[in-house]
Design a protein around this motif. Structure first.
Motif, short mmCIF file in Angstrom:
data_model
loop_
_atom_site.label_atom_id
_atom_site.label_comp_id
_atom_site.label_asym_id
_atom_site.label_seq_id
_atom_site.Cartn_x
_atom_site.Cartn_y
_atom_site.Cartn_z
N MET A 1 -7.67 -9.04 1.30
CA MET A 1 -6.75 -7.89 1.30
C MET A 1 -6.72 -7.20 -0.07
SD MET A 1 -4.72 -6.04 3.07
CE MET A 1 -4.29 -7.00 4.52
N PHE A 5 -7.69 -3.32 -0.88
CA PHE A 5 -6.78 -2.40 -1.57
C PHE A 5 -7.45 -1.80 -2.80
CE2 PHE A 5 -3.45 -1.45 -4.65
CZ PHE A 5 -2.62 -0.64 -3.89
N PHE A 210 8.06 -0.29 1.46
CA PHE A 210 6.63 -0.05 1.68
C PHE A 210 6.15 1.15 0.87
CE2 PHE A 210 8.99 2.01 5.13
CZ PHE A 210 8.51 3.31 5.10
N PHE A 225 1.38 -0.23 3.10
CA PHE A 225 1.53 -1.63 2.75
C PHE A 225 3.00 -1.90 2.44
CE2 PHE A 225 -2.68 -0.20 1.47
CZ PHE A 225 -3.51 -1.15 2.07
N GLY A 247 0.32 -4.54 6.64
CA GLY A 247 -0.59 -3.47 6.26
C GLY A 247 -0.95 -2.66 7.48
N LYS A 261 -1.58 -2.07 12.93
CA LYS A 261 -0.74 -2.78 11.97
C LYS A 261 -0.95 -4.28 12.10
CE LYS A 261 4.08 -3.19 10.43
NZ LYS A 261 5.46 -2.68 10.61
#
Length: 356
Positions: A1, A5, A210, A225, A247, A261
């Protein structure tokens, strides 16, 4: 992850478009010619009305260019038209006009800070907006499954269901990716109003934090996120709660918007519902289909071992209003509420909403 990102961040930084923030930073630093060029790109190609307004000011005062009343007027008109269209689509426009009239009855004040404080208070000038649908269903009928008992209360198949959901965007563009940082709160309640002694069968509380990052490729429109908590606040053996990180990716194909999601549940010191993920799964697919004034949503969730859920909603403006909608909602499966996460419930509800 983390690698995903970082890849998204580098892509946006290296290949991102001109931003209002970078242009305004150059303007404040006195780099007028560079700022003028970037503001023009924003105003002419991206219809940025704030950029158009500053361009008008720069041409009016000769900042980075020759004074040109005609160019100043041209960009001022673009900005004013854009601001008007934004206000025109504001569903609270009429009520804000009346609030302003009430505020204008207040006696004149000599102190500008006091004046602004009273204005903010009197006209509710706060950055709080609707998040998820805010709805009220006076008829929510269960035609399949059984609710978890609540003490000695009798349980009716028909109840009132409502949801309140708000968001507060408290920061933007801290990483230079045009991202928006948001705190949101959603509360969904199930009210056994038609029982002999009315009571709330269940309420779920869901605060979230978020960040939303616009992407703007052909199909992927945004990444999101966040971290969140959800619980029913009961305590003891009836407590149901979880903490999770999530996420999302939002896609667009024609009129169809899709959210994919995924979530990860954190370990709890005291786990009141260790089987929650077995029923809630690890994510959902959400489809949003707007057509003219109609809006349809379909949320699908599954753990791929027989425990799934489908929620459908439809809304349409009532009486030609922009902030009052007919609202129809159906639910079939597991996880309608936390107390019934392991009960299969089939429901249909009808009422109205003030956001979609």
């Amino acid at each position: 992850m983390k690698k995903l990102f970082l890849l998204c961040y580098l892509t946006l930084v290296l290949f991102g478009d001109v931003s209002y923030e970078t242009a305004y930073t150059k303007y404040k630093a006195g780099k007028y010619q560079e700022a003028l060029k970037e503001f023009k790109t924003l105003a002419n190609q991206e219809q940025d009305y704030d950029a158009a307004y500053i361009l008008g000011y720069m041409y009016e005062h000769g900042e980075g260019c020759q004074i040109s009343p005609s160019e100043a007027m041209y960009y001022y008109k673009i900005a004013s038209r854009g601001y008007y269209l934004q206000r025109k689509e504001d569903p609270a426009r009429d009520s804000k006009k009346e609030q302003k009239k009430i505020f204008e009855t207040i006696d004149d004040l000599n102190d500008s800070q006091t004046y602004n404080t009273i204005k903010q208070y009197a006209q509710s000038l706060y950055n709080i907006k609707a998040y998820k649908a805010n709805y009220f269903l006076p008829v929510s009928y269960r035609y399949g499954g059984e609710y978890t008992p609540v003490g000695d209360h009798d349980m009716k198949s028909t109840e009132i269901e409502f949801q309140v959901s708000i968001r507060y965007d408290f920061a933007t563009n801290l990483l230079g990716m045009h991202e928006i940082y948001t705190f949101a709160y959603t509360q969904k309640s199930f009210w056994q109003a038609y029982a002999q002694s009315a009571y709330f069968r269940e309420s779920n509380y869901n605060p979230e934090f978020f960040a939303t990052i616009p992407v703007g490729t052909k199909h992927i429109k945004a990444l999101k996120f966040g971290v969140a908590h959800q619980s029913n606040g009961r305590g003891g053996s009836d407590e149901r709660s979880w903490n999770y990180a999530s996420g999302s990716a939002i896609f667009q194909t024609g009129l169809l918007f899709t959210e994919f999601k995924l979530w990860y549940r954190f370990d709890d010191k005291i786990d009141y519902n260790p089987d929650l993920i077995k029923y809630m799964g690890y994510g959902h697919l959400k489809f949003v289909f707007p057509y003219k004034k109609h809006l349809m949503k379909l949320l699908l969730r599954s753990n791929f071992s027989g425990k799934s859920a489908a929620e459908f909603s439809y809304s349409y403006p009532m009486f030609g209003s922009n902030d009052l909608f007919f609202y129809l909602k159906t639910f079939n499966g597991y996880g309608e509420s936390l107390i019934d996460f392991d009960n299969k419930i089939d429901k249909v509800g009808v009422g109205f909403s003030i956001s979609r």
